[in-house]
Write an enzyme that holds these catalytic residues in place. Structure first.
Site, PDB file in Angstrom:
ATOM      1  N   GLU A 108       0.840  -1.210   0.000  1.00 21.16           N
ATOM      2  CA  GLU A 108       0.000   0.000   0.000  1.00 21.16           C
ATOM      3  C   GLU A 108       0.872   1.256   0.000  1.00 21.16           C
ATOM      4  OE1 GLU A 108      -2.269  -1.478   3.442  1.00 21.16           O
ATOM      5  OE2 GLU A 108      -4.069  -1.056   2.263  1.00 21.16           O
ATOM      6  N   GLU A 128      -3.496  -9.501   3.740  1.00 17.97           N
ATOM      7  CA  GLU A 128      -4.253  -9.234   4.972  1.00 17.97           C
ATOM      8  C   GLU A 128      -5.348 -10.249   5.230  1.00 17.97           C
ATOM      9  OE1 GLU A 128      -3.252  -6.979   2.807  1.00 17.97           O
ATOM     10  OE2 GLU A 128      -2.637  -5.126   3.810  1.00 17.97           O
TER      11      GLU A 128
HETATM   12  N1  3HC Z   1       4.431  -7.391  11.847  1.00 18.10           N
HETATM   13  C1  3HC Z   1       5.171  -7.792  12.913  1.00 18.10           C
HETATM   14  N2  3HC Z   1       6.084  -8.774  12.896  1.00 18.10           N
HETATM   15  C2  3HC Z   1       6.244  -9.419  11.734  1.00 18.10           C
HETATM   16  C3  3HC Z   1       5.506  -9.094  10.575  1.00 18.10           C
HETATM   17  C4  3HC Z   1       4.573  -8.020  10.665  1.00 18.10           C
HETATM   18  N3  3HC Z   1       3.838  -7.631   9.617  1.00 18.10           N
HETATM   19  N4  3HC Z   1       5.892  -9.912   9.585  1.00 18.10           N
HETATM   20  C5  3HC Z   1       6.823 -10.722  10.085  1.00 18.10           C
HETATM   21  N5  3HC Z   1       7.049 -10.433  11.378  1.00 18.10           N
HETATM   22  C6  3HC Z   1       8.025 -11.059  12.279  1.00 18.10           C
HETATM   23  C7  3HC Z   1       7.734 -12.538  12.493  1.00 18.10           C
HETATM   24  O1  3HC Z   1       6.826 -12.724  13.545  1.00 18.10           O
HETATM   25  C8  3HC Z   1       9.110 -13.081  12.812  1.00 18.10           C
HETATM   26  O2  3HC Z   1       9.394 -12.756  14.148  1.00 18.10           O
HETATM   27  P1  3HC Z   1      10.303 -13.732  15.038  1.00 18.10           P
HETATM   28  O3  3HC Z   1      11.616 -13.808  14.328  1.00 18.10           O
HETATM   29  O4  3HC Z   1      10.344 -13.053  16.348  1.00 18.10           O
HETATM   30  O5  3HC Z   1       9.578 -15.033  15.052  1.00 18.10           O
HETATM   31  C9  3HC Z   1      10.031 -12.228  11.935  1.00 18.10           C
HETATM   32  O6  3HC Z   1       9.281 -11.060  11.603  1.00 18.10           O
HETATM   33  C10 3HC Z   1      10.469 -12.908  10.656  1.00 18.10           C
HETATM   34  O7  3HC Z   1       9.313 -13.405   9.993  1.00 18.10           O
HETATM   35  P2  3HC Z   1       9.311 -14.824   9.266  1.00 18.10           P
HETATM   36  O8  3HC Z   1       9.888 -15.853  10.144  1.00 18.10           O
HETATM   37  O9  3HC Z   1       7.928 -15.016   8.769  1.00 18.10           O
HETATM   38  O10 3HC Z   1      10.328 -14.546   8.071  1.00 18.10           O
HETATM   39  P3  3HC Z   1      10.271 -15.051   6.582  1.00 18.10           P
HETATM   40  O11 3HC Z   1      11.476 -14.489   5.935  1.00 18.10           O
HETATM   41  O12 3HC Z   1      10.006 -16.501   6.531  1.00 18.10           O
HETATM   42  O13 3HC Z   1       8.971 -14.369   5.938  1.00 18.10           O
HETATM   43  C11 3HC Z   1       7.494 -12.569   5.407  1.00 18.10           C
HETATM   44  C12 3HC Z   1       8.928 -12.990   5.780  1.00 18.10           C
HETATM   45  C13 3HC Z   1       7.111 -13.166   4.050  1.00 18.10           C
HETATM   46  C14 3HC Z   1       7.477 -11.077   5.351  1.00 18.10           C
HETATM   47  C15 3HC Z   1       6.512 -13.110   6.466  1.00 18.10           C
HETATM   48  O14 3HC Z   1       6.984 -12.736   7.741  1.00 18.10           O
HETATM   49  C16 3HC Z   1       5.115 -12.582   6.343  1.00 18.10           C
HETATM   50  O15 3HC Z   1       4.343 -13.096   5.555  1.00 18.10           O
HETATM   51  N6  3HC Z   1       4.751 -11.554   7.148  1.00 18.10           N
HETATM   52  C17 3HC Z   1       3.408 -11.039   7.223  1.00 18.10           C
HETATM   53  C18 3HC Z   1       3.068 -10.214   6.034  1.00 18.10           C
HETATM   54  C19 3HC Z   1       1.687  -9.654   6.180  1.00 18.10           C
HETATM   55  O16 3HC Z   1       0.735 -10.375   6.450  1.00 18.10           O
HETATM   56  N7  3HC Z   1       1.540  -8.350   5.975  1.00 18.10           N
HETATM   57  C20 3HC Z   1       0.285  -7.695   6.136  1.00 18.10           C
HETATM   58  C21 3HC Z   1       0.178  -7.185   7.526  1.00 18.10           C
HETATM   59  S1  3HC Z   1      -1.416  -6.485   7.868  1.00 18.10           S
HETATM   60  C22 3HC Z   1      -1.369  -4.974   7.121  1.00 18.10           C
HETATM   61  O17 3HC Z   1      -0.412  -4.640   6.492  1.00 18.10           O
HETATM   62  C23 3HC Z   1      -2.569  -4.121   7.318  1.00 18.10           C
HETATM   63  C24 3HC Z   1      -2.548  -2.938   6.419  1.00 18.10           C
HETATM   64  O18 3HC Z   1      -3.354  -3.193   5.314  1.00 18.10           O
HETATM   65  C25 3HC Z   1      -3.064  -1.724   7.116  1.00 18.10           C
END
Ligand code: 3HC
Length: 695
Positions: A108, A128
């Site tokens: 976004e 999301e």
């Molecule tokens: N917020 C907070 N912490 C997050 C995060 C996030 N969005 N995404 C990842 N983390 C943290 C994980 O919990 C993990 O923490 P830890 O090491 O303490 O366990 C660390 O970051 C590393 O994450 P992964 O182990 O998942 O690392 P990968 O490299 O395997 O994957 C990734 C990276 C693809 C970015 C994966 O973490 C992921 O899919 N993250 C979520 C992405 C997501 O869903 N984004 C949307 C969020 S909601 C949003 O944006 C609302 C908006 O529309 C207003």
């Protein structure tokens, strides 16, 4: 270079100002990151030496989204909307430079920039929906303006990560950068200025929305086509409504509607459960007594013993990850059949357009078949996937121990047997581990990894990393009968069998669990998997289950024989209740002196689910699972527990452990039976007013 704050810096590089976010691990949009980007962009706008801006990230990825840990806490300024508005309104072009993943709020943010460039390995998406939410910072408004409404509907309701080359074709990425990303983005920004290209504000673009307005049934058709996929979930419907608003309302009002729909989801139980599972999955990857820096064994090749359904599915995972596999069978005929099934599976995927022929050929070229066990001599890991018989498995492991090179991991796919005992026949019990794949093994996400008393830290760490490499979600558990998943499932099966004897209809038990959110009920599942499988296991253990046994004795193994708990028309998978089975049930009930009675849906649900929760408490007491949330991950990814209910222990916390404890006691009083005795841990939690999450 100027530090805007601890997380964001600004630097003029010639005529382009570069704003860099550096907030490990994934540059999530915490308050500090939002404030930093805002400050950085404002610094760039005010800097007379630059005529364009680049927004980029340090570390492994572009912004991966909102900071999920901030959800549910009071909002703090600046909002993401303010950051995005400022970028979009900038009088100097702003270019997002993307590597890793630009997800959710990250994409976004990028859509608030005037242009986007990315390295080819990057991925973008709005995931999301997987957290029970919708893109809440303009994503549902800007994405359809770029890619069109039909594609936006697909991407937003699936949460798919789109590879940069595809995103480029969709117009989401303006240019793919070879080599250094920031240098490429700076060059691109200079080109924009030199060519006097416009400052593209996506919020102003309406062409793609006009196209959608010409198709009034678009949304109704989409809902209808995806009703099955969205069953039980709240988020997809709100995603659709927000995109509908994009089509039907002016941008500011539609944005306000998106916010409203986002907040509605954020306050709901489903989003909380889905976010809980997101973190639970990541917690599960950590094993307390295996340090994060444990050295790993490099797995360059694998051996699979057994080319049956399980062995074939397991092999496919490795092939898809680019790891060569040698598959071993006892006869050439069985080997050819197994390899043929793998080939047919891939061919079907190619026919559906989900795999290219070239990729399939690549996978098949990594597969070697042999009838000689010596063929796995050089494999770094060997996974045994033959039938469940301790003596035969011990024989195979004795041979493997002799054949396989030192340092090779010997794994078993057993779902029930004592892996310590299997490992005891080898000279390397510390290199023996259980890798319990779920059927179909090339599809199901869960990998239940089972450590014995002797499995080494290196072997555990390697197998956890390997699981990730082959696209699985691993959970490490310890040895017991059925391990975590099947041990709990046995409790549900036991009640399902009792319920039909006591008067519930087979289809009612299935319906109640389906409505709870499982993909199917226990009887339909038995018919699909083959009732003969559990029959053989029962025979091996000398255990009886009168109705289930009677059905198998009639050759009613399930869908494959067109009859099981239900009957099936030829070539149909639709279960039809069968009076023959009802007669069997009535006969067994009579023989056992069971009085039949009407049974409510509420009783069916509680009797199927609560004994599982009680067993989960026992599993935790015994230390078979490390944490309650590990059990939830197992059930969500291995058994189709609805993710929006967060897994059995999370569900128990939602209902209230005390209530469940009281219901168990009530069932004990009315129905009798040891299965209703609350386990001491459950009793303790109930009496102290605590939850599984407090453990
Ligand atoms: N917020 C907070 N912490 C997050 C995060 C996030 N969005 N995404 C990842 N983390 C943290 C994980 O919990 C993990 O923490 P830890 O090491 O303490 O366990 C660390 O970051 C590393 O994450 P992964 O182990 O998942 O690392 P990968 O490299 O395997 O994957 C990734 C990276 C693809 C970015 C994966 O973490 C992921 O899919 N993250 C979520 C992405 C997501 O869903 N984004 C949307 C969020 S909601 C949003 O944006 C609302 C908006 O529309 C207003």
């Amino acid at each position: 270079m100027t530090a805007i704050n601890d997380l964001v810096s600004y630097e003029a590089k010639g005529t382009v100002g570069v704003v860099t976010v550096n907030s490990p691990p994934v540059n999530a949009l915490s308050q500090g990151v939002r404030a930093g980007i805002l400050g950085g962009i404002q610094a760039g706008i005010a800097d007379d030496s630059v005529s364009a801006l680049v927004l980029t990230c340090a570390g492994r990825t572009f912004i991966a989204g909102a900071d999920i840990t901030e959800f549910g806490k009071p909002p703090r300024e600046p909002s993401l909307k303010e950051v995005i508005d400022t970028m979009e309104a900038s009088t100097k072009p702003v270019v997002a430079a993307i590597h890793g993943t630009a997800l959710g709020g990250g994409l976004e943010t990028a859509l608030g920039c005037h242009y986007r460039v990315a390295v080819a390995s990057a991925k973008v998406g709005l995931p999301e929906v997987k957290l029970g939410l919708l893109p809440g910072a303009g994503g549902t408004q800007r994405l359809p303006r770029v890619v069109g409404v039909p594609i936006a509907l697909d991407l937003i309701t699936s949460g798919e990560h789109v590879p940069a080359p595809k995103a480029h074709k969709l117009g989401l990425i303006d240019e793919l950068i070879d080599g250094d990303l920031v240098a490429g983005a700076i060059a691109f920004a200079k080109k924009i200025v030199a060519e006097g290209r416009p400052l593209v504000k996506i919020s102003d673009q309406n062409e793609k929305l006009e196209e959608a307005r010409k198709n009034p049934s678009l949304f109704a058709d989409f809902r209808k086509a995806n009703a099955r996929r969205f069953r039980g979930f709240e988020a997809p419907e709100n995603c659709i409504k927000a995109i509908e608003a994009a089509v039907n309302l002016p941008f500011p009002q539609a944005l306000a509607r998106e916010r409203e729909l986002f907040l509605e989801l954020l306050a709901g139980e489903q989003a909380k459960a889905q976010q809980y599972i997101f973190f639970a999955e990541r917690q599960a990857a950590k094993i307390p007594d295996v340090p994060a820096d444990t050295p790993l064994i490099d797995i360059k090749s694998a051996g699979v013993i057994g080319a049956g359904t399980m062995g074939g599915g397991i092999a496919m995972n490795f092939l898809q990850a680019g790891i060569p596999v040698t598959i071993v069978e006892t006869s050439q005929e069985a080997l050819d059949r197994g390899i043929d099934i793998i080939r047919k599976n891939y061919t079907a995927t190619v026919a559906k357009g989900r795999l290219t022929q070239e990729k399939m050929d690549g996978y098949m070229s990594l597969l070697t078949g042999t009838t000689n066990l010596e063929g796995v001599r050089d494999a770094d890991i060997v996974i045994e996937a033959i039938f469940e018989n301790m003596d035969v498995k011990k024989e195979v492991f004795t041979k493997l121990d002799r054949i396989c090179k030192q340092g090779a991991i010997l794994a078993t796919n057993t779902s029930t047997l004592d892996i310590d005992e299997i490992g005891s026949v080898t000279s390397r019990p510390d290199y023996v581990i259980g890798l319990h794949f779920f059927s179909p093994a090339n599809v199901m996400k869960l990998l239940e990894e089972v450590r014995t008393k002797k499995t080494s830290a290196t072997v555990m760490a390697t197998c956890m990393a390997l699981a990730k490499k082959i696209g699985k979600i691993p959970v490490m558990v310890r040895v017991c009968d059925g391990f975590v998943g099947n041990r709990m499932l046995a409790k549900r099966t036991e009640q399902a069998q009792k319920l039909i004897l006591e008067g519930a209809k087979i289809e009612d038990v299935d319906r109640v669990l389906y409505d709870f959110g499982f993909p199917m009920g226990p009887f339909a599942m038995g018919d699909l998997a083959g009732n003969d499988v559990s029959w053989r296991i029962r025979q091996g253990k000398g255990v009886k289950s009168p109705v289930a046994d009677a059905i198998c004795e009639l050759g009613r193994f399930g869908q494959k024989t067109n009859a099981g708990y239900y009957r099936y028309e030829a070539r149909s998978r639709t279960p039809i209740p069968d009076p023959v089975v009802e007669e069997i049930i009535e006969k067994v009930a009579k023989e056992q002196g069971v009085t039949r009675r009407p049974i409510t849906d509420e009783e069916i649900l509680k009797r199927c689910i609560y004994p599982m929760i009680n067993e989960a408490a026992k599993i935790l007491e015994e230390g078979i699972a490390t944490r309650a949330s590990d059990i939830d991950v197992i059930w969500v990814y291995g058994y189709g527990w609805p993710v929006y209910r967060g897994g059995p222990t999370r569900y128990a916390d939602y209902i209230g452990v005390e209530k469940i404890y009281n219901d168990l006691l009530r069932f004990k009083e009315t129905l009798g039976g040891e299965e209703w005795t609350p386990t001491p841990l459950l009793e303790k939690l109930a009496k102290e007013g605590k939850s599984f999450k407090d453990l």
